[in-house]
Enzyme design. Structure first.
Site, short mmCIF file in Angstrom:
data_model
loop_
_atom_site.label_atom_id
_atom_site.label_comp_id
_atom_site.label_asym_id
_atom_site.label_seq_id
_atom_site.Cartn_x
_atom_site.Cartn_y
_atom_site.Cartn_z
N ARG A 115 55.10 -32.24 32.70
CA ARG A 115 54.71 -31.25 33.03
C ARG A 115 55.12 -30.09 31.89
NH1 ARG A 115 59.73 -31.33 37.17
NH2 ARG A 115 58.57 -32.98 37.88
N SER B 129 58.78 -36.12 33.50
CA SER B 129 57.27 -35.75 33.89
C SER B 129 56.51 -34.97 32.59
CB SER B 129 57.41 -34.66 34.86
OG SER B 129 56.17 -33.98 35.08
N ARG C 289 60.85 -42.80 39.86
CA ARG C 289 62.12 -41.99 39.40
C ARG C 289 63.23 -41.81 40.64
NH1 ARG C 289 58.36 -38.18 35.80
NH2 ARG C 289 57.94 -39.78 34.05
N ASP D 83 49.82 -35.99 33.91
CA ASP D 83 50.66 -36.42 34.83
C ASP D 83 51.30 -37.69 33.89
OD1 ASP D 83 51.77 -36.32 38.01
OD2 ASP D 83 52.06 -38.47 37.00
N HIS E 122 50.06 -33.29 44.82
CA HIS E 122 51.59 -32.97 44.61
C HIS E 122 52.10 -31.67 45.55
CE1 HIS E 122 51.84 -35.17 41.28
NE2 HIS E 122 52.84 -34.83 40.78
#
Length: 755
Positions: A645, A643, A448, A160, A96
């Site tokens: 996250r 996501s 996305r 993820d 990433h």
């Protein structure tokens, strides 16, 4: 070489016994998802029926996978748990933090220099605690997992949201936050609400310009970005068996865009061929021996509506290529209608950039089919006016497609090969000129296309399609081109048409690679030092969050009432902020800066009730925190979409937000909030969203008797002295209520280790 072969064989041995018991306990034939779920219960052999959509279940995943941006926080949390080594096979993948700018070689070198501190931390912590480590340049986590770790019938969690990519090989693979990963690596059970099931029956066969990507683009159009929330999407039928394993991976990968818990295909001949092609013959042989357990029972396929909560049918032979977008991945356009939509909506017709690759579409098959079109462009003397980039999914794929001449073909049309990393897909794209904010269009084979996600420009109209359609439109240089019917004029002034793309599912000469980028952990990690500098601006050791004070929450200020779509990109942006993923204080400066304030229609501008001035969201929240004042965030539908996250949950928690109150949550984000000791609440009546005023002082009552299934109460104390009172719902079970009381789930783990 197959990793963890003994573990895989153990899963298959247990699976046979547990599935037979589960059939008797449940009292009916089982779907594939149920076979895998019931064979991975924490309790072992099934003893009870779990109700879909209602029962919380403890599972025992087989492995954990983490990408570098999320691994930092996951491993910082794991380090607090006090365990000497990870309890299940786990890996870290550096994909990433590599910014795309000029090309693979230079971009990778820049990343290694810029991120040395983070890579060294991840390498050393992997060494110490027994994790496999994949270096920068090795590839994107999901492609590397598919090539090395995914196996039919297994269960994996990953930090993820596109972890479900492994469903292409018949694995229940679910995206989670780092706290969940930390739990499993610490040897604890992993909790999930028993998912409902959507069955997608595929008949017919793809042909011509249509690709596996078009299946999920079509499904996204049918179900929307939240239609899969709480569901596993299970694909079956003769059409499913006709798709390549990597094509199935593409479909499962982008299932995250409909909010699905995960997506999965049954084990079949295509799965076996891929396992053998990626040097995992032993895994294929073991799967062949239990093949009947790696698919749904025959009765399920014969009468799917009896066994799935919802069934969708799609004849692949009638499916058109699709383009989805802009700004949301579920706005689905059949290619025959797309040109009209472009014109009617005033979207920029000229195509600036076509980008292929990413974790979604970077297989050998994808690259070979796109290369067949690039070769036609050269042979037919077509001038390519759009920029064009290629992101290989792994070093193994990159090395193989270079060997087979595809990268040279792309170079002849001006294609630029980017590093084996996420790059533009995750906002790691130093796109020159994006800062001007000009209106433009790009098309990608990514998953996305939220506003500003790729290049930070809110006026970039981003569309999603298959690599084949992306390549064709890049050759034409305009969005309104339909390669099935439209002609192009070449440099000789002659009209030509592109022929249908061709390609191969697997390389005829086999895959090849010189250095895949894998680093095995130290034999004895006890002597390895994990160093985090106290002055670092990239890494910061964590301090435990405070326990609940034992009382109702009174006098909360409204931080923001977010209007419309509020994804994890809005709550905690990626792009340039990725570098702070291991430093909670620094990354908290991006908290909610992308959310649209209901009251002034602006982003990153909220009213500070202490000063009556408007200021940036993190600054206002830090002021409240400094004064010991708790706050609440109010949101719309599907809050936290996107996501996995967990920073989107940890940042508000760190800065003193006490509750998130919304119309509905995306699954992963709601779990992340719970894990961090936050209150995740939903309106009983969505219309109560309208009652919240900018200057309200807000109470949340009922916490002293916080109980599973019992709503809490919100009291709005308005500036004019009036009040509004209404119930709010929650989905906390008894264990999750304990997380809230303890201040976080991790606080409970820490206490249990110290006990």
């Amino acid at each position: 070489m197959a990793f963890d072969l003994d573990m895989i064989k153990g899963v298959y041995t247990r699976m046979q016994e547990r599935v037979e018991v589960a059939r008797k306990v449940v009292g009916r034939p089982l779907t594939l998802s149920e076979k895998i779920l019931y064979s991975h219960l924490w309790e072992g052999t099934p003893s009870q029926v779990f109700e879909r959509g209602k029962s919380y279940v403890d599972f025992a995943p087989d492995r954990v996978a983490m990408q570098d941006a999320t691994a930092q926080m996951a491993l910082l949390q794991f380090m607090q748990a006090g365990r000497p080594q990870v309890a299940v096979p786990s890996t870290v993948h550096c994909d990433h933090l590599i910014q795309a700018e000029v090309g693979a070689v230079q971009d990778l070198k820049n990343a290694e220099d810029k991120n040395k501190e983070v890579y060294d931390f991840l390498s050393s912590v992997s060494d110490k605690y027994g994790l496999g480590f994949w270096k920068a340049g090795a590839g994107i986590i999901h492609q590397v997992v598919l090539e090395n770790y995914a196996f039919p019938g297994g269960m994996m969690i990953g930090t993820d949201s596109h972890t479900p990519n492994a469903g292409g090989l018949g694995m229940i693979a679910i995206g989670v936050g780092g706290a969940d990963a930390s739990d499993v690596m610490s040897g604890l059970a992993w909790e999930l609400k028993m998912p409902r099931l959507i069955g997608v029956k595929l008949t017919g066969k793809l042909s011509g310009w249509t690709a596996a990507k078009d299946v999920i683009l079509w499904v996204a159009g049918q179900l929307t970005v939240k239609g899969g929330t709480g569901y596993v999407v299970e694909y079956f039928g003769e059409g499913a068996e006709s798709l390549s394993a990597t094509g199935k991976g593409t479909i499962c990968n982008m299932g995250a865009e409909i909010g699905a818990t995960t997506s999965i295909f049954a084990y079949d001949a295509k799965s076996a061929a891929y396992l053998r092609a990626t040097d995992r013959k032993d895994v294929a042989d073991a799967a062949d021996a239990v093949a009947g357990y790696l698919r749904a029972d025959d009765e399920v396929y014969a009468d799917p509506s009896t066994y799935y909560d919802q069934v969708i049918e799609l004849d692949l032979s009638t499916l058109e290529p699709h383009v989805n977008g802009p700004f949301t991945p579920d706005l689905a356009w059949p290619l025959s209608k797309f040109a009209t939509a472009v014109k009617e909506n005033g979207w920029p017709e000229v195509l600036s950039v076509g980008l292929i690759g990413s974790c979604t579409n970077s297989s050998y098959e994808d690259v070979s089919r796109a290369a067949s079109l690039a070769k036609q462009a050269v042979d037919k003397k077509l001038k390519v006016t759009s920029e064009y980039t290629i992101t290989p999914g792994s070093e193994q794929v990159r090395y193989t497609v270079e060997r087979d001449g595809f990268l040279d073909t792309f170079a002849q049309i001006g294609g630029v090969v980017l590093a084996n990393a996420c790059g533009p897909c995750i906002g790691q794209w130093a796109r020159h000129g994006a800062e001007k904010g000009e209106k433009n269009s790009i098309i990608t084979s990514f998953n996305r296309n939220f506003s500003k996600r790729a290049d930070g420009n809110p006026n970039t109209h981003s569309f999603v399609a298959s690599p084949e359609i992306v390549t064709a439109l890049a050759i034409a240089g305009r969005l309104t081109f339909d390669p099935r019917v439209d002609k192009l004029v070449n440099t000789d002034g002659v009209e030509v048409m592109l022929d249908e793309p061709t390609g191969m599912e697997l390389p005829t000469r086999g895959f090849a690679v010189e250095d895949a980028g894998y680093q095995a952990p130290a034999e004895d990690g006890s002597k390895v030092q994990v160093l985090v500098s106290p002055t670092s601006d990239r890494l910061q050791l964590l301090e435990p969050f405070a326990e609940w004070e034992g009382t109702d929450l009174k006098g909360l200020k409204l931080l923001i009432k977010a209007k419309g779509k509020c994804t994890t990109d809005h709550i905690s942006m990626a792009g340039p902020w990725l570098k702070y993923r291991g430093h909670l204080d620094n990354i908290s400066n991006n908290m909610l800066i992308g959310a649209l304030n209901f009251y002034n229609e602006k982003t990153n501008s909220v009213k500070n009730q202490l000063t009556n001035q408007y200021a940036e969201v993190p600054a206002v929240q830090r002021d409240y925190k400094a004064h010991g004042i708790g706050t609440i965030v109010v949101g719309d539908e599907n809050y936290g979409e996107g996501s996995s996250r967990e920073h989107a949950a940890m940042e508000p928690r760190f800065l003193g937000v006490r509750a998130i109150l919304v119309k509905s949550f995306a699954r992963i984000h709601e779990t992340n909030l719970k894990k961090q000791g936050m209150l995740a609440l939903t309106f009983s009546n969505p219309g109560d969203y309208d009652k919240i005023q900018e200057d309200d002082s807000i109470d949340i009552t009922g916490l002293e008797t916080f109980t599973e299934g019992v709503p809490l109460t919100v009291v709005l104390n308005h500036n004019d002295g009036t009040t509004d009172t209404f119930p709010v719902n929650h989905t906390y079970n008894a264990q999750q209520i304990e997380w809230f009381k303890a201040g976080s789930a991790l606080n409970i783990i820490r206490k249990s280790v110290g006990a």
